[in-house]
Design an enzyme around this catalytic site. Structure first.
Site, PDB file in Angstrom:
ATOM      1  N   CYS A   2       0.819  -1.201   0.000  1.00 64.90           N
ATOM      2  CA  CYS A   2       0.000   0.000   0.000  1.00 64.90           C
ATOM      3  C   CYS A   2       0.858   1.259   0.000  1.00 64.90           C
ATOM      4  CB  CYS A   2      -0.886   0.029   1.234  1.00 64.90           C
ATOM      5  SG  CYS A   2      -1.868  -1.452   1.426  1.00 64.90           S
ATOM      6  N   ARG A  27       4.732   0.488  -6.067  1.00 69.59           N
ATOM      7  CA  ARG A  27       4.675  -0.422  -4.926  1.00 69.59           C
ATOM      8  C   ARG A  27       3.685  -1.568  -5.157  1.00 69.59           C
ATOM      9  NH1 ARG A  27       6.735   2.176  -0.256  1.00 69.59           N
ATOM     10  NH2 ARG A  27       5.367   1.070   1.153  1.00 69.59           N
ATOM     11  N   TRP A  73      -3.109  -2.614  -1.528  1.00 72.39           N
ATOM     12  CA  TRP A  73      -2.762  -3.965  -1.966  1.00 72.39           C
ATOM     13  C   TRP A  73      -3.500  -4.888  -1.001  1.00 72.39           C
ATOM     14  CZ3 TRP A  73      -0.301  -8.350  -0.064  1.00 72.39           C
ATOM     15  CH2 TRP A  73       0.148  -9.262  -1.026  1.00 72.39           C
ATOM     16  N   ASN A  99      -1.131   1.235   5.904  1.00 71.40           N
ATOM     17  CA  ASN A  99      -0.296   0.218   5.262  1.00 71.40           C
ATOM     18  C   ASN A  99       0.174  -0.721   6.366  1.00 71.40           C
ATOM     19  OD1 ASN A  99       1.597  -1.270   3.822  1.00 71.40           O
ATOM     20  ND2 ASN A  99       3.146   0.336   3.881  1.00 71.40           N
ATOM     21  N   GLY A 100       0.000  -2.024   6.180  1.00 72.09           N
ATOM     22  CA  GLY A 100       0.420  -2.984   7.195  1.00 72.09           C
ATOM     23  C   GLY A 100      -0.713  -3.946   7.501  1.00 72.09           C
ATOM     24  N   GLU A 479      16.401 -17.024 -10.716  1.00 65.69           N
ATOM     25  CA  GLU A 479      15.960 -15.652 -10.900  1.00 65.69           C
ATOM     26  C   GLU A 479      15.264 -15.483 -12.258  1.00 65.69           C
ATOM     27  OE1 GLU A 479      15.322 -13.147  -9.332  1.00 65.69           O
ATOM     28  OE2 GLU A 479      15.352 -11.493 -10.756  1.00 65.69           O
ATOM     29  N   LYS A 483      11.421 -14.277 -12.912  1.00 68.49           N
ATOM     30  CA  LYS A 483      11.045 -13.167 -13.800  1.00 68.49           C
ATOM     31  C   LYS A 483       9.895 -13.596 -14.715  1.00 68.49           C
ATOM     32  CE  LYS A 483      12.344 -10.298 -12.306  1.00 68.49           C
ATOM     33  NZ  LYS A 483      13.114 -10.389 -11.103  1.00 68.49           N
ATOM     34  N   GLU A 486       6.560 -14.006 -12.667  1.00 65.31           N
ATOM     35  CA  GLU A 486       5.877 -12.847 -12.093  1.00 65.31           C
ATOM     36  C   GLU A 486       5.286 -11.923 -13.136  1.00 65.31           C
ATOM     37  OE1 GLU A 486       8.237 -10.435  -9.409  1.00 65.31           O
ATOM     38  OE2 GLU A 486       9.987 -10.559 -10.680  1.00 65.31           O
ATOM     39  N   HIS A 502      16.149 -36.521 -10.714  1.00 63.34           N
ATOM     40  CA  HIS A 502      15.550 -37.019  -9.470  1.00 63.34           C
ATOM     41  C   HIS A 502      14.069 -36.647  -9.359  1.00 63.34           C
ATOM     42  CE1 HIS A 502      19.509 -38.249  -8.206  1.00 63.34           C
ATOM     43  NE2 HIS A 502      19.937 -37.084  -8.667  1.00 63.34           N
ATOM     44  N   LYS A 601       5.742  -3.995  -4.975  1.00 70.06           N
ATOM     45  CA  LYS A 601       7.181  -3.728  -5.094  1.00 70.06           C
ATOM     46  C   LYS A 601       7.864  -3.821  -3.739  1.00 70.06           C
ATOM     47  CE  LYS A 601      10.845  -2.404  -7.325  1.00 70.06           C
ATOM     48  NZ  LYS A 601      11.405  -3.412  -8.223  1.00 70.06           N
TER      49      LYS A 601
HETATM   50  C1  AGP Z   1      11.361  -9.267  -7.719  1.00 70.01           C
HETATM   51  O1  AGP Z   1      11.140  -9.202  -9.069  1.00 70.01           O
HETATM   52  C2  AGP Z   1      10.183  -9.359  -6.883  1.00 70.01           C
HETATM   53  N1  AGP Z   1       9.291  -8.306  -7.182  1.00 70.01           N
HETATM   54  C3  AGP Z   1      10.377  -9.700  -5.421  1.00 70.01           C
HETATM   55  O2  AGP Z   1      10.728 -11.041  -5.408  1.00 70.01           O
HETATM   56  C4  AGP Z   1      11.408  -8.916  -4.586  1.00 70.01           C
HETATM   57  O3  AGP Z   1      12.690  -9.185  -5.026  1.00 70.01           O
HETATM   58  C5  AGP Z   1      11.235  -9.300  -3.104  1.00 70.01           C
HETATM   59  O4  AGP Z   1       9.962  -8.936  -2.677  1.00 70.01           O
HETATM   60  C6  AGP Z   1      12.290  -8.684  -2.209  1.00 70.01           C
HETATM   61  O5  AGP Z   1      12.248  -7.298  -2.229  1.00 70.01           O
HETATM   62  P1  AGP Z   1      13.413  -6.441  -1.603  1.00 70.01           P
HETATM   63  O6  AGP Z   1      14.646  -6.680  -2.411  1.00 70.01           O
HETATM   64  O7  AGP Z   1      12.939  -5.029  -1.707  1.00 70.01           O
HETATM   65  O8  AGP Z   1      13.582  -6.878  -0.186  1.00 70.01           O
END
Ligand code: AGP
Length: 606
Positions: A2, A27, A73, A99-100, A479, A483, A486, A502, A601
């Site tokens: 949020c 965010r 969010w 937020n929280g 990674e 990508k 997501e 395995h 974010k």
């Molecule tokens: C990355 O593409 C993601 N959006 C997510 O995994 C992110 O890396 C994760 O939430 C950690 O965020 P931070 O690096 O701000 O702690």
């Protein structure tokens, strides 16, 4: 997660709120809303959807001089108009954005329902305004203390009170909230980018401090234990020219992918000071003998930053004398980690606000570990709570998918290894000429992105992918798979190539493409054999390989070449094709690339 913004001052508030919310869009959110006070009446506008839609339903210049805005969010309750913030109490006096997560909201709600309060949403947030309604009395500060003491969990709150039209109230616990001081105006927000167009003087309140935001007089009180008024000096941060245009690119993500060569150049020059063959990090002064005194490194992080941490384990254990442990921040506490004052604890987080990472850091602090963080925000909670900080120097990253900050994390992981070697053994093994060439080669890879686009389009209809690699390339392939997941919403499973036999090999058929890193490094021969096994199952292979490798053509259906260079540095190269492949698949599928569904974010709740 949020985003929050509040404004009170000499100008109409709505333009600030809308612009601030746009700066916080990165965010991640699913609904948006704002509340203003106009002629003694609270006006609330909300939408399910984007800030642009909210902008369409508000009248910019007639909506008062005090107001609060929010991008939500969803955690408790679906993204609906009723659940969107701001929330208001029964009598229409208090309005809140939050937020929280209020963890004990069920108990509080039951209590408030018993007292006759009427709830209009399914959110945890709504209890806050009803608690204010229930407990507010003449002494404002004491009233907030009573309410906040009842809340468990994390929160950043901004409250508008119809009966106090000159002031907003801000309070935080474990969620970020900052205050910006203007000329005859005060701002409050989740993050600096929301205010950086208008503000240079900031206050960063600590947990359980109440800010009474009045443009004529800003007051901050400690609410925890003893009630006391605090004198907090503002910090100057020059107005950043954070442009919210995409610089000609269709998405922030693509812009940020293309910024990576420049960021590496900046890190390899501005991020360090060279003295002869030695180098030092700017603003980084560790205790004497730190590197001799520690006997273990413990890294925590989430998502992309976790993959960077996992990569560090491979890179560092090869050359440093420490055992390197890596945990998902959210899992750290559950394995009862054995860490003490001889442990260097490293938190990696681009945002510096990830709640799970903050919780792990605080646990490590309790156990006496020395704390170092890698963040892209020196004002963040993680940076402030660390003993040492390495700043990622990437500029704000707006696309939800981390790209350039991952590249910066890799660069600092490499530099930190060399720095530790230098401090322990009096030498590093950097070949500065080779290092300087890396950004040039990244530019070359980017200039050939049309080929990656073609390959991505070709595979965009596939529903499942396997991503395989070995050694240092394994965290990088994880990674790459993240990508793709997501931003395209396609299932992509990252697997160690050696593990494939395995179990995961059962997934392979002609409809399950396999993405792999098969560059000419120490993993090449073994990964080649694994690709033969894939080929035998008729699964198409997309290989990221070293330029001029002819042999790989025997197994790969599609090839993405990266330049031939010192194989020590391939990890910088292979990262970009994986990002571009995910980007172009998502683009072909017309996904919301910069703000993918369900993602935020900055993940500020545990
Ligand atoms: C990355 O593409 C993601 N959006 C997510 O995994 C992110 O890396 C994760 O939430 C950690 O965020 P931070 O690096 O701000 O702690």
């Amino acid at each position: 997660m949020c985003g929050i913004i509040g404004y009170v001052g000499k100008n109409p508030c709505v333009p600030y709120i809308i612009k601030g919310l746009k700066m916080l869009e990165y965010r991640g959110y699913d609904s948006a809303g704002l509340a203003t006070l106009v002629d003694g009446e609270i006006k609330i506008k909300k939408v399910v959807g984007k800030v642009n839609q909210l902008e369409k339903i508000v009248v910019n210049n007639e909506e008062g001089y005090i107001g609060i805005g929010h991008t939500r969010w969803a955690t408790h309750g679906e993204p609906t108009l009723n659940n969107a913030h701001p929330h208001i109490d029964c009598n229409g006096r208090f309005v809140v954005v939050h937020n929280g997560i209020i963890e004990n909201y069920k108990e509080l709600k039951d209590y408030l329902l018993g007292r006759g309060h009427i709830f209009r949403s399914q959110t945890d947030t709504e209890v806050i305004v009803h608690l204010l309604e229930e407990f507010f009395e003449e002494n404002i500060v004491y009233s907030f203390k009573r309410v906040v003491e009842k809340l468990e969990g994390s929160f950043a709150l901004v409250i508008l009170d119809k009966n106090n039209p000159q002031s907003l109230y801000g309070i935080k616990r474990q969620s970020p909230l900052i205050i910006g001081l203007g000329d005859g105006e005060v701002f409050v927000a989740s993050d600096i980018p929301a205010l950086s167009l208008w503000v240079e003087d900031y206050i960063f309140p600590e947990d359980d401090q109440l800010a009474i935001l009045n443009p004529k007089k800003l007051e901050i009180y400690n609410l925890k234990d003893k009630l006391e008024k605090l004198n907090i000096k503002p910090v100057k941060i020059s107005k950043e020219k954070i442009s919210i245009d995409k610089g000609g690119y269709p998405h922030y993500m693509l812009k940020e992918i293309h910024e990576q060569p420049t960021i590496l150049r900046e890190i390899f020059t501005e991020g360090i000071e060279k003295k002869g063959n030695f180098f030092f990090f700017k603003d980084f002064k560790e205790d004497d003998n730190l590197w001799k005194n520690i006997n273990k490194i413990s890294i925590v992080a989430c998502g992309t930053s976790y993959h960077a941490g996992y990569f560090a384990k491979y890179l560092w254990e090869e050359e440093l004398p420490y055992n390197v442990e890596v945990d998902y921040s959210s899992e750290f506490r559950y394995r009862k980690p054995k860490i003490d004052k001889n442990t260097l604890f490293i938190a990696i987080s681009q945002s510096g606000e990830t709640a799970d990472t903050i919780a792990a850091l605080r646990l490590a602090r309790e156990k006496g570990a020395k704390i170092l963080s890698l963040t892209n925000n020196l004002r963040s909670t993680i940076a402030r709570e660390s003993d040492l900080n390495l700043y990622l120097r990437s500029g704000i990253e707006i696309g939800v998918a981390a790209t350039k900050t991952f590249m910066a994390e890799l660069a600092f992981i490499f530099l930190l290894k060399e720095y530790i070697k230098q401090e322990l053994y009096g030498e590093n093994s950097i070949n500065w000429d080779d290092l300087r060439k890396i950004p040039v080669y990244l530019e070359k890879i980017l200039s050939e992105s049309n080929l990656i686009k073609e390959i991505a389009y070709k595979y965009s209809k596939n529903k499942n992918f396997l991503y395989i690699a070995r050694g240092k390339n394994f965290p990088l392939i994880l990674e790459g798979a993240l990508k793709l997941k997501e931003i395209s919403y396609i299932h992509a499973e990252g697997v160690s190539a050696g593990e494939m036999k395995h179990g995961p090999i059962a997934l392979l058929d002609e409809n399950t493409p396999v993405m792999t890193i098969a560059v000419q490094d120490e993993t090449y021969n073994k990964i080649f054999s694994n690709l033969e096994e894939v080929k035998a199952r008729k699964a198409p292979i997309i290989a990221i390989a070293t330029e001029n490798d002819q042999k790989i053509m025997d197994v790969a259906d599609d090839l993405i070449y990266v330049p031939k260079h010192n194989s020590k540095y391939y990890y910088f190269f292979v990262t970009i094709p994986l990002q571009l492949f995910a980007y172009y698949v998502a683009e072909k599928l017309e996904r919301e690339i910069d703000q993918p569904r369900n993602l935020a974010k900055s993940v500020t709740v545990e």
